[in-house]
Design a protein around this motif. Structure first.
Motif, PDB file in Angstrom:
ATOM      1  N   GLN A 106      -0.296  -1.268 -15.247  1.00 22.91           N
ATOM      2  CA  GLN A 106      -0.064  -1.096 -13.827  1.00 22.91           C
ATOM      3  C   GLN A 106       0.425   0.220 -13.573  1.00 22.91           C
ATOM      4  O   GLN A 106       1.382   0.628 -14.565  1.00 22.91           O
ATOM      5  CB  GLN A 106       0.995  -1.996 -13.318  1.00 22.91           C
ATOM      6  CG  GLN A 106       1.128  -1.892 -11.711  1.00 22.91           C
ATOM      7  CD  GLN A 106       2.376  -2.709 -11.360  1.00 22.91           C
ATOM      8  OE1 GLN A 106       3.181  -3.143 -11.998  1.00 22.91           O
ATOM      9  NE2 GLN A 106       2.275  -3.092  -9.958  1.00 22.91           N
ATOM     10  N   VAL A 108       1.919   3.557 -11.577  1.00 20.45           N
ATOM     11  CA  VAL A 108       2.745   3.972 -10.396  1.00 20.45           C
ATOM     12  C   VAL A 108       2.926   5.391 -10.625  1.00 20.45           C
ATOM     13  O   VAL A 108       3.259   5.964 -11.508  1.00 20.45           O
ATOM     14  CB  VAL A 108       4.214   3.242 -10.722  1.00 20.45           C
ATOM     15  CG1 VAL A 108       4.966   3.766  -9.533  1.00 20.45           C
ATOM     16  CG2 VAL A 108       4.105   1.735 -10.817  1.00 20.45           C
ATOM     17  N   HIS A 182      -2.123   2.255  -8.809  1.00 22.34           N
ATOM     18  CA  HIS A 182      -1.832   0.704  -8.048  1.00 22.34           C
ATOM     19  C   HIS A 182      -0.921   1.025  -7.142  1.00 22.34           C
ATOM     20  O   HIS A 182      -1.050   0.413  -5.699  1.00 22.34           O
ATOM     21  CB  HIS A 182      -1.605  -0.170  -9.007  1.00 22.34           C
ATOM     22  CG  HIS A 182      -2.704  -0.477 -10.113  1.00 22.34           C
ATOM     23  ND1 HIS A 182      -2.340   0.010 -11.367  1.00 22.34           N
ATOM     24  CD2 HIS A 182      -3.908  -1.211 -10.264  1.00 22.34           C
ATOM     25  CE1 HIS A 182      -3.498  -0.148 -12.066  1.00 22.34           C
ATOM     26  NE2 HIS A 182      -4.320  -0.951 -11.121  1.00 22.34           N
ATOM     27  N   ILE A 183       0.105   1.781  -7.439  1.00 18.29           N
ATOM     28  CA  ILE A 183       1.320   2.116  -6.388  1.00 18.29           C
ATOM     29  C   ILE A 183       1.313   3.612  -6.257  1.00 18.29           C
ATOM     30  O   ILE A 183       1.548   4.289  -7.244  1.00 18.29           O
ATOM     31  CB  ILE A 183       2.756   1.388  -6.826  1.00 18.29           C
ATOM     32  CG1 ILE A 183       2.474  -0.378  -6.912  1.00 18.29           C
ATOM     33  CG2 ILE A 183       3.552   1.753  -5.968  1.00 18.29           C
ATOM     34  CD1 ILE A 183       3.707  -0.993  -7.330  1.00 18.29           C
ATOM     35  N   LEU A 185       3.678   6.650  -4.518  1.00 16.63           N
ATOM     36  CA  LEU A 185       4.922   7.042  -3.370  1.00 16.63           C
ATOM     37  C   LEU A 185       4.421   8.785  -3.212  1.00 16.63           C
ATOM     38  O   LEU A 185       4.380   9.502  -4.147  1.00 16.63           O
ATOM     39  CB  LEU A 185       6.014   6.825  -4.043  1.00 16.63           C
ATOM     40  CG  LEU A 185       7.363   7.396  -3.272  1.00 16.63           C
ATOM     41  CD1 LEU A 185       8.443   6.437  -3.508  1.00 16.63           C
ATOM     42  CD2 LEU A 185       7.751   8.802  -3.526  1.00 16.63           C
ATOM     43  N   GLY A 218      -4.045  -1.700  -3.296  1.00 18.53           N
ATOM     44  CA  GLY A 218      -2.753  -0.525  -3.495  1.00 18.53           C
ATOM     45  C   GLY A 218      -1.849  -0.677  -2.492  1.00 18.53           C
ATOM     46  O   GLY A 218      -2.045  -1.145  -1.402  1.00 18.53           O
ATOM     47  N   ILE A 219      -0.548   0.084  -2.824  1.00 21.49           N
ATOM     48  CA  ILE A 219       0.627   0.116  -2.122  1.00 21.49           C
ATOM     49  C   ILE A 219       0.626   1.564  -2.012  1.00 21.49           C
ATOM     50  O   ILE A 219       1.101   2.289  -2.972  1.00 21.49           O
ATOM     51  CB  ILE A 219       1.743  -0.574  -2.777  1.00 21.49           C
ATOM     52  CG1 ILE A 219       1.398  -2.162  -3.015  1.00 21.49           C
ATOM     53  CG2 ILE A 219       2.897  -0.497  -2.010  1.00 21.49           C
ATOM     54  CD1 ILE A 219       2.433  -2.950  -3.755  1.00 21.49           C
ATOM     55  N   VAL A 221       3.555   4.179  -0.541  1.00 26.77           N
ATOM     56  CA  VAL A 221       4.842   4.219  -0.103  1.00 26.77           C
ATOM     57  C   VAL A 221       5.053   5.654   0.219  1.00 26.77           C
ATOM     58  O   VAL A 221       4.765   6.544  -0.284  1.00 26.77           O
ATOM     59  CB  VAL A 221       5.978   3.893  -1.560  1.00 26.77           C
ATOM     60  CG1 VAL A 221       7.517   4.144  -0.868  1.00 26.77           C
ATOM     61  CG2 VAL A 221       5.675   2.711  -1.913  1.00 26.77           C
ATOM     62  N   THR A 285      12.039   1.260  -2.936  1.00 20.34           N
ATOM     63  CA  THR A 285      10.958   0.465  -2.530  1.00 20.34           C
ATOM     64  C   THR A 285       9.995   0.073  -3.649  1.00 20.34           C
ATOM     65  O   THR A 285       9.256  -0.726  -3.660  1.00 20.34           O
ATOM     66  CB  THR A 285      10.384   1.649  -1.412  1.00 20.34           C
ATOM     67  OG1 THR A 285      11.433   1.656  -0.582  1.00 20.34           O
ATOM     68  CG2 THR A 285       9.200   0.826  -0.772  1.00 20.34           C
ATOM     69  N   VAL A 286       9.715   1.176  -4.331  1.00 18.45           N
ATOM     70  CA  VAL A 286       8.632   1.006  -5.681  1.00 18.45           C
ATOM     71  C   VAL A 286       9.384  -0.124  -6.661  1.00 18.45           C
ATOM     72  O   VAL A 286       8.628  -0.857  -6.970  1.00 18.45           O
ATOM     73  CB  VAL A 286       8.500   2.390  -6.234  1.00 18.45           C
ATOM     74  CG1 VAL A 286       7.842   2.121  -7.485  1.00 18.45           C
ATOM     75  CG2 VAL A 286       7.908   3.265  -5.448  1.00 18.45           C
ATOM     76  N   ARG A 289       8.794  -3.676  -5.880  1.00 18.91           N
ATOM     77  CA  ARG A 289       7.454  -4.170  -5.873  1.00 18.91           C
ATOM     78  C   ARG A 289       7.014  -4.285  -7.347  1.00 18.91           C
ATOM     79  O   ARG A 289       6.017  -4.711  -7.709  1.00 18.91           O
ATOM     80  CB  ARG A 289       6.432  -2.967  -5.228  1.00 18.91           C
ATOM     81  CG  ARG A 289       6.507  -3.059  -3.805  1.00 18.91           C
ATOM     82  CD  ARG A 289       5.711  -4.272  -3.250  1.00 18.91           C
ATOM     83  NE  ARG A 289       5.731  -4.594  -1.880  1.00 18.91           N
ATOM     84  CZ  ARG A 289       4.872  -5.066  -1.221  1.00 18.91           C
ATOM     85  NH1 ARG A 289       3.942  -5.563  -1.855  1.00 18.91           N
ATOM     86  NH2 ARG A 289       5.294  -5.429   0.047  1.00 18.91           N
TER      87      ARG A 289
END
Length: 454
Positions: A106, A108, A182-183, A185, A218-219, A221, A285-286, A289
Motif C-alpha cells: 500500500q 502513501v 493509494h493514499i 496527501l 484512491g483517497i 487528503v 487523517t492519513v 486510514r
C-alpha cells in the motif's frame, strides 16, 4: 548471487540513503559522483560504499549489473549513463525504482509545497511508536531512524515523501507521479521552483496531475484552507474519496503548545505554529486510514521532536532561544516567522533569511517575499554573490532586496562574518533568534552562534 545495482550520482541526499538501505538488504551496491559532501560522504564511507575516487567511469557499467539508478545531480550526457543506455541495461530514476520495489505494498504519498517532510515524519514516528511494520522515504534525518529510506521485502505499506522536482536528467516528470499512490496527501500549494516551473499555472498543474492519476478507490487528503488546493481537492473524481482537513485545535500556555482533543483533553507537543497544527491534522487523517486511532496518535505525538532543520531549537538559555529552520520559499518564511512570534509574543524576535535557491535569487521572483518577515521586530536578509555566480544567475543588489521585501528597517548582508558580528551586537537586544535557510549562511556554525548569542 545478490543483485548488483550501480548509482550514478550516489552522493545525493535521497540517493545515498537508498543505496544504504539496499546495501542493508544484501544488494551489491556501487556508485559514482563528481562531488560528495557531508554527511553523505561519512555515511557511505562507514559502509564501504564511498567511491575510491570522484568522477565518472563508464568501465563501471557492465552486463553484470541488474539495474542502474540515476540521480538528478547527473547530467543527461553523463558518460556512465550513456554506457548504460548503450548496453540496454534497466535504468531507473529513484522514484521509478521505489515504485518497482513497492508494487505489492500500500503506497502513501505526502506531497505539497510545504510541510511534506514534517507530515511524513509524524506518520513514521507514530507508526514506529506502535511497532508497525512499514517502509519509507523521507527528506530529512529523523530521531530513531538510521537512514532516510527503507525498502524491505515484507513491509505491507510504504510512506513516501513525494516532491514535484524532476525525476532524473532524462525524465522531467515530477517524482510524485511515479509512485501511483493509494493514499495521497497534498499539504498546500505555494509557487516555488521558478527555475523548473516558470509560471504559477505550470506549477499548479503538477498537483492536478497527481490528483487525476489516483487509482480507483484512491483517497485524496488535502488542506481545505488552501484556496487553490481546495479547488483541486473538491473536484469530483470517480471512485476517489476526498478527505479535507484544517488546523488541529490547539492552545498556547506559557510557551507550550497543547492539542485540544474532541474529548476536551489537552495534549502537550514539541512542535508549534499554525502550519504545524495543519501538519498534525493531515498526519492524523492519513493514519486513521491505515489503522491508527486518535487515541493511539495522541499517545505517540508528544515525543515527536520534528525533522532535522525544521523549526529546530538549537539552544535555549534563560529567556534567549536560537532556532534554525529549512524555510526558504516566501510562504514558508512567513509561516515560520509568524509561528515563532505567536509562540513567544512577549519576546523580541530577530528573524534572518538566507536567499540561497534558484527561485529566491531570481530577481523576477524576489517580490514574492514582500511582507513575509513582518511578524519579527528585527529582520535580516543574507545572500552570497558566489552563490549567484555558481548558479549563473543575474546579479542582485542590496537595493533589489530592500525594494522587494518592502520593509523599512530591513538589514541586508552579503558577508557571513559581518552577519555574525551583527547578530552578536543584538545579543542583549533580542530574545529569540530565528535563522531560516536551505543553505548554511556561508558556513556559519551552530556552535559559533550559540557561543555568541547565548
Amino acid at each position: 548471487m545478490p543483485q548488483a545495482i550501480h548509482f550514478i550520482s550516489i552522493g545525493g541526499s535521497a540517493m545515498h540513503n537508498l543505496a544504504l538501505s539496499l546495501h542493508h538488504q544484501g544488494y551489491q551496491i556501487t556508485g559514482s559522483d563528481d562531488e560528495i559532501y557531508e554527511p553523505s560522504r561519512s555515511r557511505l564511507a562507514q559502509h564501504g560504499l564511498l567511491p575510491a575516487e570522484m568522477g565518472w567511469f563508464p568501465e563501471k557499467i557492465s552486463h553484470h549489473l541488474s539495474a542502474v539508478i540515476v540521480g538528478m545531480h547527473a547530467r543527461s550526457d553523463n558518460p556512465e549513463l550513456a554506457r548504460a543506455q548503450e548496453l540496454d541495461l534497466p535504468i531507473f530514476s529513484y522514484p521509478e525504482f521505489i515504485y518497482q520495489q513497492s508494487k505489492q505494498k500500500q503506497r502513501v504519498v505526502i506531497a505539497g509545497s510545504h510541510g511534506k517532510t514534517t507530515i511524513t515524519s509524524m506518520i513514521l514516528h507514530v507508526l514506529k511508536y506502535h511497532n508497525r511494520k512499514f517502509d519509507y522515504l523521507v527528506g530529512a534525518q529523523l530521531d530513531g531512524f538510521e537512514t532516510m529510506a527503507q525498502l524491505t521485502p515484507d513491509a505491507p505499506i510504504i510512506i513516501i515523501e513525494g516532491d514535484e522536482y524532476a525525476s532524473s536528467p532524462i525524465d522531467p516528470r515530477p517524482k510524485f507521479l511515479h509512485y501511483h499512490p493509494h493514499i495521497a496527501l497534498i499539504s498546500g500549494i505555494a509557487w516555488d521552483h521558478v527555475n523548473i516551473y516558470p509560471t504559477w499555472d505550470q506549477y499548479v498543474d503538477q498537483f492536478e496531475l497527481l490528483a487525476e492519476a489516483m487509482p480507483k478507490a484512491g483517497i485524496l487528503v488535502f488542506d481545505e484552507t488552501d484556496d487553490m488546493l481546495d479547488v483541486i481537492g473538491q473536484k469530483e473524481r470517480e471512485d476517489i474519496v476526498k478527505l479535507p482537513y484544517e488546523a488541529h485545535p490547539s492552545d498556547i500556555v506559557d510557551g507550550q503548545t497543547l492539542l485540544i482533543t474532541k474529548k476536551g483533553e489537552k495534549i502537550p507537543v514539541l512542535v508549534f505554529g499554525e502550519h504545524n497544527m495543519k501538519n498534525i491534522a493531515g498526519a492524523m487523517t492519513v493514519l486513521d486510514r491505515i489503522g491508527i486511532t486518535d487515541d493511539q496518535f495522541y499517545a505517540a505525538i508528544p515525543t515527536f521532536k520534528g525533522a532535522a532543520r525544521r523549526l529546530e531549537k538549537i539552544a535555549e538559555r534563560g529567556n534567549r532561544i536560537l532556532f534554525r529552520d529549512f524555510a526558504h520559499a516566501p510562504s514558508k518564511v512567513e509561516a515560520t516567522t509568524e509561528a515563532v512570534k505567536r509562540q513567544y509574543p512577549d519576546r523580541k524576535l530577530l528573524a534572518v533569511v538566507e536567499l540561497h535557491t534558484y527561485s529566491s535569487l531570481n530577481k523576477n521572483f524576489l517580490s514574492q517575499y514582500k511582507n513575509c518577515l513582518d511578524a519579527a521586530e528585527e529582520a535580516v536578509v543574507y545572500f552570497n554573490a558566489h552563490t549567484l555566480a555558481v548558479k549563473q544567475l543575474e546579479p542582485i543588489t542590496a537595493e533589489d532586496i530592500l525594494t522587494a521585501f518592502d520593509r523599512a528597517n530591513l538589514r541586508v548582508f552579503t558577508d557571513s562574518d559581518a552577519l555574525a558580528d551583527y547578530l552578536s551586537q543584538q545579543r542583549d537586544a533580542a530574545d529569540v533568534f530565528l535563522l531560516m535557510s536551505s543553505g548554511t549562511f556561508g558556513n556559519l556554525s551552530n556552535d559559533k552562534l550559540i557561543k555568541q548569542l547565548l
